[in-house]
Design an enzyme around this catalytic site. Structure first.
Site, mmCIF file in Angstrom:
data_model
loop_
_atom_site.group_PDB
_atom_site.id
_atom_site.type_symbol
_atom_site.label_atom_id
_atom_site.label_comp_id
_atom_site.label_asym_id
_atom_site.label_seq_id
_atom_site.Cartn_x
_atom_site.Cartn_y
_atom_site.Cartn_z
ATOM 1 N N GLU A 35 -19.763 -5.708 9.045
ATOM 2 C CA GLU A 35 -20.570 -4.882 9.755
ATOM 3 C C GLU A 35 -21.845 -5.835 10.640
ATOM 4 O OE1 GLU A 35 -19.702 -3.997 6.758
ATOM 5 O OE2 GLU A 35 -18.608 -2.030 7.179
ATOM 6 N N ARG B 191 -25.618 -2.365 6.214
ATOM 7 C CA ARG B 191 -25.291 -4.018 5.678
ATOM 8 C C ARG B 191 -25.647 -4.771 7.067
ATOM 9 N NH1 ARG B 191 -20.714 -4.627 2.114
ATOM 10 N NH2 ARG B 191 -21.628 -4.136 0.364
ATOM 11 N N LYS C 227 0.775 -1.081 -0.146
ATOM 12 C CA LYS C 227 0.200 0.109 0.055
ATOM 13 C C LYS C 227 1.065 1.115 -0.110
ATOM 14 C CE LYS C 227 -4.231 1.582 2.123
ATOM 15 N NZ LYS C 227 -5.689 0.826 2.822
HETATM 16 C C1 LIG Z 1 -18.916 -2.029 3.869
HETATM 17 C C2 LIG Z 1 -17.742 -1.365 4.069
HETATM 18 N N1 LIG Z 1 -17.208 -1.195 5.247
HETATM 19 C C3 LIG Z 1 -15.905 -0.237 5.596
HETATM 20 C C4 LIG Z 1 -15.385 0.421 4.542
HETATM 21 C C5 LIG Z 1 -14.264 1.570 4.540
HETATM 22 N N2 LIG Z 1 -13.125 1.060 4.035
HETATM 23 C C6 LIG Z 1 -12.997 1.740 2.779
HETATM 24 S S1 LIG Z 1 -11.403 0.994 2.189
HETATM 25 C C7 LIG Z 1 -11.381 0.110 3.460
HETATM 26 C C8 LIG Z 1 -9.983 -0.737 3.642
HETATM 27 C C9 LIG Z 1 -10.224 -1.935 2.568
HETATM 28 O O1 LIG Z 1 -9.038 -2.648 2.511
HETATM 29 P P1 LIG Z 1 -8.641 -3.615 1.184
HETATM 30 O O2 LIG Z 1 -9.709 -4.254 0.686
HETATM 31 O O3 LIG Z 1 -7.557 -4.626 1.631
HETATM 32 O O4 LIG Z 1 -8.092 -2.656 0.335
HETATM 33 P P2 LIG Z 1 -6.673 -1.651 0.430
HETATM 34 O O5 LIG Z 1 -7.187 -0.193 0.851
HETATM 35 O O6 LIG Z 1 -5.915 -2.203 1.423
HETATM 36 O O7 LIG Z 1 -6.013 -1.722 -0.977
HETATM 37 C C10 LIG Z 1 -12.621 0.087 4.453
HETATM 38 C C11 LIG Z 1 -12.494 -0.513 5.760
HETATM 39 C C12 LIG Z 1 -16.096 0.452 3.076
HETATM 40 N N3 LIG Z 1 -16.167 0.764 2.079
HETATM 41 N N4 LIG Z 1 -17.253 -0.460 3.075
#
Ligand SMILES: Cc1ncc(C[n+]2csc(CCOP(=O)(O)OP(=O)(O)O)c2C)c(N)n1
Length: 635
Positions: A375, A403, A288
């Site tokens: 969630e 959700r 990242k």
């Molecule tokens: C249902 C839901 N919960 C929380 C989020 C907030 N959120 C946005 S990006 C993220 C992290 C995603 O991690 P990953 O899929 O590993 O992607 P990365 O950012 O590490 O590339 C979160 C928790 C979201 N977008 N959707």
């Protein structure tokens, strides 16, 4: 920087004209372009820097938009936007009337599905793949690719998708982008499991070669394939002394793990596996923030860093005295409460920094549960904690709480469990747009039996509501907005303590009663001030109701008796919301005032700054004043 390559890439067709050896240079330019653009126009930096090589390889190998790319969350898809004809508008990303914050089919044919909420990509892509498979002849079948992060993979929906992928005939490719991070560092069994997968690249290569030879010699047909793969995987697991791979165990062919920053090798691998029939996973390892040291070094902060200086890596913050953020008030109060009462624990679905539960996490790590992007699970898990006597403060952004609806109804409310739902980012959230606004929580929580709902107007109210919630019984939702608390304590309004089910009169008046819930009470106070100065013969009473459930009946009787016109205001959808609750109550109790409900009309709201959007919706002080003025003038 001079952009030799990307200035000439207006669609993936232009990318395909390049030699594979030129792709690393394209990636370097994309990286620089994204860093430069985001330094001035903030967005999701670190995630998008981590997927540049993958994006270039996907568009190089696949025939987009005929082949479908389904991005999970869509916050990592900036290179995808730039390569698909949106380079010139990228500086408007997330801005009012600018490019969408995530992927959005309404914006581009290259965006195969809506994104914003995590973990839906596998299900959506599987549906797309199966539908297209039914429509087309095998030889002309489109490819479908779901691109999902290891964070999003922790969501139950992703696992439901995987399970279904293993059942129905499809050719889905799932690219699992593994960087060991969600917004905060990932914990949990699945993440550890991914770390443990150390499939030998050589083994995979040989297995693939043998498989192809088998097909050529007609030794393997579709019917035999599943059986062979399963046996093969067992043998492989035995040979390499590994636990069976979860994907292969599900009959989904597994490739990897492989370096997600080696674009040439990604092109080779994707070209090879593209035509492989049946579902498959490509597991790539990425970093990242890749290629920008400040982001690599503090990935949580650089998930969405705001404006920054490219050279120094310094984040630019607005100076001067500022009121605390709502989330900070929550975070600090929770820590305070937890220190006083052993039974209090914090639960967050992957948002400890976002909701400031990180404050408690630092001091009392064993009493905070970061359960992954899950969630529904967070709510049911909280129900379990509550059932055995703990008092969980489960913090979920309003939009993501959607959700968990059945979990709230079935697992919490039906058993009348003492779960405190702390709902952050309620109302308009700004640049994250339609997928992220929290406009529905009052509406969907209100009908649930046993549910109690409060919304603070000030930071002090939030503290008191969280404190009061500890002493209550059953489920309680406390919802508050994104951003900074406002300090509009007027001298003539006594600072009244929050009491259960009680509203507060902020101002008396004789002509119209204005009833507000939560922080919209602040611009409303200002609007009333403006209109009162202009129309001094006309006066508004203003009540901050504080509770949507139970409603303050004593206060409502007073209003019902005294006023022929009531204005309600809320920062959410009108249908079924706070104003509807007042309207229903008046009808049920034999009052028939005219009730004018202000809020968000029946629509999804676009993206832009919070200020722009509240203005657009006429829910800022000017818009509210206009509404009140028209009432005063109509008299
Ligand atoms: C249902 C839901 N919960 C929380 C989020 C907030 N959120 C946005 S990006 C993220 C992290 C995603 O991690 P990953 O899929 O590993 O992607 P990365 O950012 O590490 O590339 C979160 C928790 C979201 N977008 N959707």
């Amino acid at each position: 920087m001079e952009y030799t390559y990307i200035n000439h890439i207006d669609s993936p067709a232009d990318l395909k004209k390049l030699k594979v050896e030129e792709l690393p240079a394209v990636c370097a330019e994309l990286r620089q372009f994204i860093i430069e653009a985001l330094s001035k126009n903030p967005g999701h930096l670190a995630s998008s820097l981590g997927t540049i090589e993958l994006t270039v390889a996907l568009h190089y190998v696949f025939d987009t938009p005929n082949d479908k790319l389904v991005w999970d969350v869509g916050h990592q898809a900036y290179a995808h936007k730039i390569l698909t004809g949106r380079r010139d508008r990228f500086h408007t990303n997330r801005q009012f009337k600018g490019l969408s914050p995530f992927t959005n089919p309404a914006e581009s044919e290259y965006d195969a599905f809506i994104a914003g909420h995590a973990s839906n990509s596998i299900s959506a892509a599987l549906g797309i793949d199966i539908a297209n498979g039914r429509k087309s002849k095998v030889e002309s079948q489109k490819n479908t690719v779901a691109i999902i992060g290891d964070g999003a993979m922790t969501g139950g929906l992703a696992f439901e998708g995987l399970n279904n992928t293993s059942m129905d005939k499809n050719n889905l490719l799932i690219v699992l982008n593994d960087n060991h991070m969600a917004i905060d560092p990932l914990k949990g069994g699945f993440t550890q499991y991914l770390v443990d997968i150390t499939t030998s690249a050589t083994y995979n290569k040989w297995r693939w070669k043998l498989y192809r030879a088998g097909v050529k010699l007609h030794l393997i047909d579709e019917a035999k394939k599943a059986r062979i793969l399963r046996r093969n995987n067992t043998v492989k697991a035995a040979l390499s002394n590994q636990k069976s791979n979860i994907f292969t165990g599900l009959n989904i062919r597994y490739f990897g793990p492989t370096d997600g920053h080696d674009v040439e090798s990604l092109v080779r691998i994707l070209s090879e596996i593209k035509n492989h029939k049946g579902p498959k996973v490509l597991h790539i390892i990425t970093k990242k923030g890749k290629g920008y040291a400040p982001a690599e070094n503090d990935q949580t902060v650089w998930h969405a860093p705001g404006e920054f200086d490219v050279n120094s890596g310094e984040r630019l913050t607005v100076s001067g005295e500022r009121t605390p953020l709502w989330q900070e008030v929550f975070g600090e109060t929770l820590l305070e409460l937890a220190k006083e009462d052993e039974r209090i624990v914090g639960v967050t679905p992957a948002m400890p920094s976002g909701c400031s539960m990180s404050i408690m996490q630092k001091e009392l790590p064993e009493r905070v549960f970061d359960v992954g992007i899950a969630e529904g699970h967070a709510v049911t898990f909280s129900a379990g904690l509550a059932k055995e006597g703990l008092i969980p403060y489960c913090n979920i952004y309003s939009t993501f709480l959607q959700r968990a609806y059945d979990n709230i109804v079935h697992d919490v409310a039906l058993q009348n469990l003492h779960v405190v739902l702390c709902i952050d980012r309620a109302g308009i959230v700004g640049n994250d747009g339609a997928t992220h606004h929290g406009l529905l929580d009052l509406n969907y929580l209100r009908p649930i039996p046993n549910m109690q709902i409060a919304a603070p107007r000030t930071a002090e109210d939030l503290k008191e509501m969280l404190r009061l919630a500890k002493t209550m019984e059953g489920p309680i939702a406390v919802r508050y907005p994104r951003g900074r608390t406002t300090n509009v304590q007027r001298d003539d309004v006594p600072c009244t303590k929050v009491e259960y089910g009680k509203g507060v009169k902020l101002r008396d008046g004789k002509d119209v009663a204005v009833l507000t819930i939560g922080s919209i009470g602040n611009p409303m106070s200002e609007a009333i001030e403006i209109v009162s100065n202009q129309q001094s013969a006309f006066s508004f009473a203003h009540y901050d109701m504080r509770w949507v459930k139970p409603l303050d009946e004593e206060l409502l009787h007073e209003v019902g008796k005294r006023f022929k016109t009531i204005v309600t205001a809320e920062d959410g959808l009108i249908a079924g919301g706070f104003g509807s609750a007042v309207l229903e109550w008046m009808a049920d109790h034999g009052y028939s005032p005219r009730v004018i409900r202000l809020g968000v009309k029946d629509q999804f709201v676009e993206h832009g700054s919070t200020k722009e959007l509240y203005h657009l919706l006429k829910l800022d002080k000017e818009g509210l004043a206009c509404e009140l003025l028209s009432l005063a003038q109509a008299r």
